[in-house]
Enzyme design. Sequence first.
Site, PDB file in Angstrom:
ATOM      1  NE  ARG A 104       4.639   0.854  -6.839  1.00 21.13           N
ATOM      2  CZ  ARG A 104       5.329   1.782  -7.166  1.00 21.13           C
ATOM      3  NH1 ARG A 104       5.312   3.054  -6.564  1.00 21.13           N
ATOM      4  NH2 ARG A 104       5.847   1.700  -8.354  1.00 21.13           N
ATOM      5  CB  THR A 108      -4.096   1.564  -5.322  1.00 20.04           C
ATOM      6  OG1 THR A 108      -3.401   0.550  -4.587  1.00 20.04           O
ATOM      7  CG2 THR A 108      -5.321   0.845  -5.404  1.00 20.04           C
ATOM      8  CG  ASP A 200      11.513  -2.118 -10.090  1.00 26.55           C
ATOM      9  OD1 ASP A 200      12.373  -2.929  -9.437  1.00 26.55           O
ATOM     10  OD2 ASP A 200      10.456  -2.213  -9.766  1.00 26.55           O
ATOM     11  CG  ASP A 203      12.110  -5.281 -12.218  1.00 26.33           C
ATOM     12  OD1 ASP A 203      11.709  -6.476 -11.741  1.00 26.33           O
ATOM     13  OD2 ASP A 203      11.378  -4.420 -12.693  1.00 26.33           O
TER      14      ASP A 203
END
Length: 209
Positions: A104, A108, A200, A203
């Site tokens: 990602r 953006t 996340d 992670d």
Amino acid sequence: MGKFEVLDHPLIQHKLTLIRDKNVGTKFFRETVNEISTLMGYEVSRDMPLEDVEVETPIQTTVKKQLAGKKVAIIPILRAGLGMVDGILELIPAAKVGHIGMYRDEETLKPHEYFVKLPSDIDQRQLFVVDPMLATGGSAIMAIDALKKRGATNIKFVCLVAAPEGVKALQEAHPDIDIYTAALDEKLNEDGYIVPGLGDAGDRLFGTK
């Protein structure tokens, strides 16, 4: 329109709540994602086709059911999707595994495809695309685009936590896809994370920051 289903089995809900806790460690998080994936696997495989087969029991010969038709492939979206593969393989050990790599863009928030490696007969398989989070929907849409471009037609998307925005985006882009999640959360925040979510997933699975 494909189906959208929240899998509200008590064991799934309980285990998902455990890993939402920010204080649980990598080992517990990874093991619990694995367990949730197995439990979800029962539900997402519920409509797999059966055929009659003759079997000889110790008592007599009889006709009973076994799996038929399309074989299965599990397609994790890298890297967090890897955390859901083994749990489904526990149930369907003969499944093939393909990989789709996405990253990602932090500016953006758009996904970019960087790696695709799939079984050669992808067009003949029931595909379970797995990724713990359905946030903006961008990665899921791009992954399914990549699969359809290569001939896949029978695709289910399986995630742990979904945001309404991601579900809407995926349904609009791919109205034929069935979506299964363990939880439909409240919304996305300005950083593109699911609220309340679980942070996340990549992670937390792999101990990175």
